[in-house]
Design a protein around this motif. Structure first.
Motif: not given
Length: 895
Positions: A817-822, A845-847
């Motif tokens: 789980s990320t709080d940013k994209s890219g 590349l993560l969602a």
């Protein structure tokens, strides 16, 4: 001293004796008569003359009574020797007549003496009428038969006279037999049998001893009579030159019942050979119908005709009328009680609902088994009525034709084929040829019969599953109705023919048996097709009148039903109109009470079902949950969908497809009827549910939705596409055989299952089904993993897994789980010795959130040993930043 009698009187006595001898010869042996005509014998036989209809010798000197001759009475007289003599006006071209009642017409002998003391010609002759329908013999409309003496041929001949027409010969007598200029003496005898065979004989001596036949003929035009009489035409010099005597009409033939004709369903007309005595003719006890039924009335409507009336209908087909104790007006009785069979055919009527059935269907005629290679349907009249097919419309799903003017008798079969095939089917029974014969679909379709005004007679929606025999559904065998008294039955009342020829056109079906419908109706499903309309679908045909009663339906939430419309032509569906609109995402309960099927079976318990108003779908609401693309040998593919939204979604007019290159192709309709998926509900799409159930016994059959065919899905790789009615892609999944767990020995029959319901339809979110089940059609996936919300950026679940294919923790997931994209990630797995085991992800590349899956296999496809492993995660940002994350996982297993 012997007294000498006048010539005319001598002839008269001889004539009487001759008639007595002729008559007696038919009652007693000839030798008895030939013993001599002494006075004792004459006295013995004279009473027999009372049996004759007419015995007129004019001995009383009066022709106006006993019997009464009427007509031109002033133009005739009885002369001194007791002969009837003309005494008309001396006017050339005069015509005079006398007539007396007589009903003798069949089985009769007419005899009379005449002397025309003149030269006969076209203006001098006499017509002696034997049968006349009127006493006015001069009237051109009078019809009957007469003997003409004289005329241009100077002959004695028998003529028939039709109303308004000139006379025609029946028997043309010998010319010049009446050729004297002043003394044409003749005795005439005419006989007519009960079979209408005529003979004309004359005796030119006048004695009755020397009759010579003038010929025979058969003529049955007139079978009743009202009068006999004489009609004279003469020139002025011959007004007093016609002499007549010894009119004798005898009727000794037994009374014969000739015919019986039904006038309607309860009235019968009997026709006898001769006029009847009224008192006996109108006794009801003298008649018996079909062995026991007496008429309520018997009426003599004509001299030889009786009309009977009964309180019950005649049987269709053969009936028997028995008659006894009847006599004719001349006291001739029936020889013995008589029976006569007559046929009653009711008037043909158009069939009403379910009175005319389609009882057999040859939809797939090839390869032929024994019948001509031709599609056909068979019709059956299940009523006691005669049905007319004139104007009846027969149709399939795409075309309509009209049946010809043909009648079907009660319980009669007929086969319907194209006109060109009629001769090929005549040996089987009744054949009806039609033009534009609708082609029958092998797989099944809706067939209908309707009256010319469109009113439904019968409908059947057959399918190839009705054969119940996979080999017979391939062709050459007909579908036959089992119980023709169960007209509303569907698949349970049809099956493949067992006749060795492949069918029984125009004959009773080979599978005929009692197969009544004794089970009440079942409510199959209910769908809200609009905010104010609800569609109910039942498993069999309803009593359409009773099912339209709105009081039988209630809906939770106090929603009133304002109308109930039963949908034809199959009457298995009812549309309810609601007073209050339904709300989306809300569950309702419908209750239907006392619903009767077409056979009259009544549901003893209320029928209930829940439903909701479907919502407009969005892509991703319904997704691909499982796919079997590499079935076992002789197995079939399936695709399982699941509704992962909180909406109720109607799959009507959705499509399943594959791809050709980058193009969506080979679209197949999932269903054309309403099929609502509730939140979390599965549906299994396949062309053969029975095959799936056989291979996967735990499959939930109620989730199966049969499609005529699925798009082709290769065993190696392919793409499954689900399309919404608006052509938007609901979901798409591209698979390869490499997605299967590499340690599986055989992947045939093993499905790929979605791991995370909420996850995307990508390879990483699918896994081979557990080896214990191989596939889970219609129920929870064996590899389903509930979504894991990572509490930190990366979280492993489960931390201990056993990649043994048992369906329990067969793989682990690295959830993120990320709080940013890219972000881009590399994941490498190491053992406790620091040796690289597998590169799990490279530059992925993560969602914003998701997961990676490790199935416990090493880079070379072998199984990792039991023990601890390190997940080394490298994370790169868009600005070149880098971070490293380490997670532990344990590969477990049986020791």
């Amino acid at each position: 001293m012997k007294q000498t009698l006048p010539e005319g009187l001598i002839y008269k006595v001889k004539a009487i004796l001759s008639s007595i001898e002729w008559f007696a010869s038919r009652l007693v042996p000839t030798p008895v008569i030939r013993r001599g005509l002494g006075g004792g014998l004459i006295l013995l036989l004279l009473p027999l003359l009372s049996l004759g209809q007419l015995n007129e010798s004019f001995s009383d000197g009066d022709f106006t009574q006993s019997p009464t001759w009427s007509g031109d009475a002033n133009s005739f007289m009885v002369n001194a020797i007791g002969q009837l003599q003309s005494n008309g006006p001396a006017v050339t071209g005069a015509t005079i007549q006398l007539a007396t009642p007589s009903q003798a017409a069949v089985g009769v002998v007419w005899e009379f003496w005449a002397n025309l003391r003149l030269a006969t010609s076209s203006g001098n002759y006499t017509d002696v009428w034997l049968i006349a329908n009127s006493e006015d013999l001069k009237n051109s409309s009078t019809s009957g038969y007469f003997v003409r003496i004289g005329g241009t041929a100077d002959e004695v001949s028998l003529f028939r006279k039709d109303a308004g027409k000139g006379p025609v010969y029946v028997i043309n007598g010998q010319d010049k037999t009446i050729a004297s200029s002043n003394n044409n003496l003749v005795r005439v005898r005419v006989t007519r049998s009960i079979n209408h065979e005529w003979e004309l004989s004359i005796d030119l001596s006048g004695t009755g001893d020397n009759f010579v036949s003038q010929g025979t003929a058969t003529d049955a035009n007139y079978k009743t009579s009202a009068y006999v009489g004489v009609l004279l035409r003469y020139t002025s010099a011959n007004s007093k030159n016609f002499y007549f005597d010894d009119f004798l009409i005898t009727d000794t033939q037994p009374l014969v019942l000739q015919d019986a004709q039904p006038l309607n369903a309860q009235e019968l007309e009997l026709r006898f050979s001769k006029p009847l005595l009224q008192t006996e003719a109108e006794r009801e006890e003298n008649y018996t119908l079909n062995g026991s039924i007496k008429p309520i009335a018997a009426e003599l409507t004509a001299p030889g005709t009786v009309q009977l009336r009964f309180t019950q209908n005649f049987k269709t087909g053969a009936n028997t009328i028995a008659v006894a104790n009847l006599v004719d007006v001349y006291e001739n009785a029936l020889a013995e009680p008589k029976e006569l069979t007559f046929t009653y055919t009711p008037p043909a009527v158009l069939p009403n609902y379910n009175e005319l059935l389609i009882s057999e269907i040859m939809a797939d005629e090839a390869p032929a088994v024994g019948l001509p290679a031709q599609e056909y349907i068979e019709l059956y009249n299940r009523t006691e009525k005669v049905l007319t097919l004139k104007g009846i419309r027969y149709s399939d799903a795409t075309s309509t034709t009209t049946l010809p003017d043909v009648q079907l008798l009660p319980k009669e079969y007929a086969v319907v084929v194209p006109n060109t095939q009629v001769q090929n089917f005549t040996k089987y029974g009744k054949v009806i040829g039609i033009s534009n014969f609708p082609s029958l679909n092998n797989s099944g379709e809706l067939l209908q019969l309707r009256q010319p005004n469109g009113k439904l007679i019968y409908a059947v929606n057959y399918a190839d599953t009705w054969y119940k025999d996979n080999s017979k559904r391939e062709g050459g065998w007909s579908l036959e109705m089992i119980d023709i008294n169960n007209a509303c039955g569907g698949i349970e009342n049809w099956t493949a023919s067992v006749n060795p020829q492949g069918g029984t056109p125009a004959q009773a079906n080979s599978v005929s048996a009692a197969n009544p419908d004794n089970t009440p109706v079942i409510l199959v499903d209910i769908t809200a097709i609009a905010p104010d309309k609800v569609l109910l679908r039942f498993n069999e045909r309803l009593d359409s009148v009773q099912a339209a009663n709105i009081s039988k339906y209630t809906i939770s939430g106090s929603i009133a039903v304002t109308n109930a419309q039963v949908q034809g032509p199959l009457f298995t569906e009812v549309i309810l109109t609601l007073a209050t609109p339904l709300q989306e995402r809300q569950l309702y309960t419908l209750t239907a009470q006392s619903i009767a099927d077409c056979a009259g079976n009544l549901s003893s318990q209320p029928l209930t079902a829940t439903f909701a108003l479907p919502s407009v779908p969005e892509p991703g609401d319904v997704v691909i949950n499982e796919i079997l693309f590499n079935p076992r040998p002789n197995g079939v593919d399936f695709v399982e969908l699941v509704n992962r939204s909180d909406k109720y979604i109607n799959l009507q007019n959705w499509q399943l497809a594959n791809t050709s290159g980058d193009t969506i192709s080979n679209s197949r309709s999932i269903t054309v009827i309403n099929y609502v998926l509730a939140p979390g509900q599965y549906v299994v799409l396949t062309s053969n549910p029975e095959n799936i159930k056989t291979n996967y016994p735990a499959a939930k059959q109620e989730t199966f939705l049969r499609m005529s065919s699925l798009p082709s899905y290769s065993d190696d790789a392919g793409t499954v596409v689900v399309l919404q009615p608006d052509k938007r892609i609901a979901d798409r999944f591209s698979y390869t055989s490499d997605m299967h767990f590499e340690l599986l020995d055989d992947v045939n029959g093993v499905s790929l299952e979605r791991i995370r319901l909420e996850g995307p339809s990508i390879a990483n979110n699918f896994h081979s089904a557990a080896s214990a089940v191989l596939a889970t059609p219609g129920y929870r996936n064996s590899q389903l993993q509930e979504g894991v919300m990572a509490q930190r950026m990366f979280q492993v679940s489960p931390q201990v897994f056993s990649p043994d294919g048992d369906g329990t923790d067969d793989f682990t997931t690295i959830n993120y789980s990320t709080d940013k994209s890219g972000f881009v990630a590399n994941i490498t797995i190491f053992d406790t010795q620091g040796r690289e085991v597998r590169k799990l992800a490279r530059n992925e590349l993560l969602a914003s959130n998701g997961f990676f899956q490790w199935d416990g296999l090493r880079q070379d496809g072998t199984k990792a040993a039991i023990g601890y492993y390190l997940l080394y995660i490298e994370l790169f940002g868009l600005n070149g930043e880098k971070s490293v994350h380490k997670e532990k996982v344990v590969v477990g297993g049986k020791l």
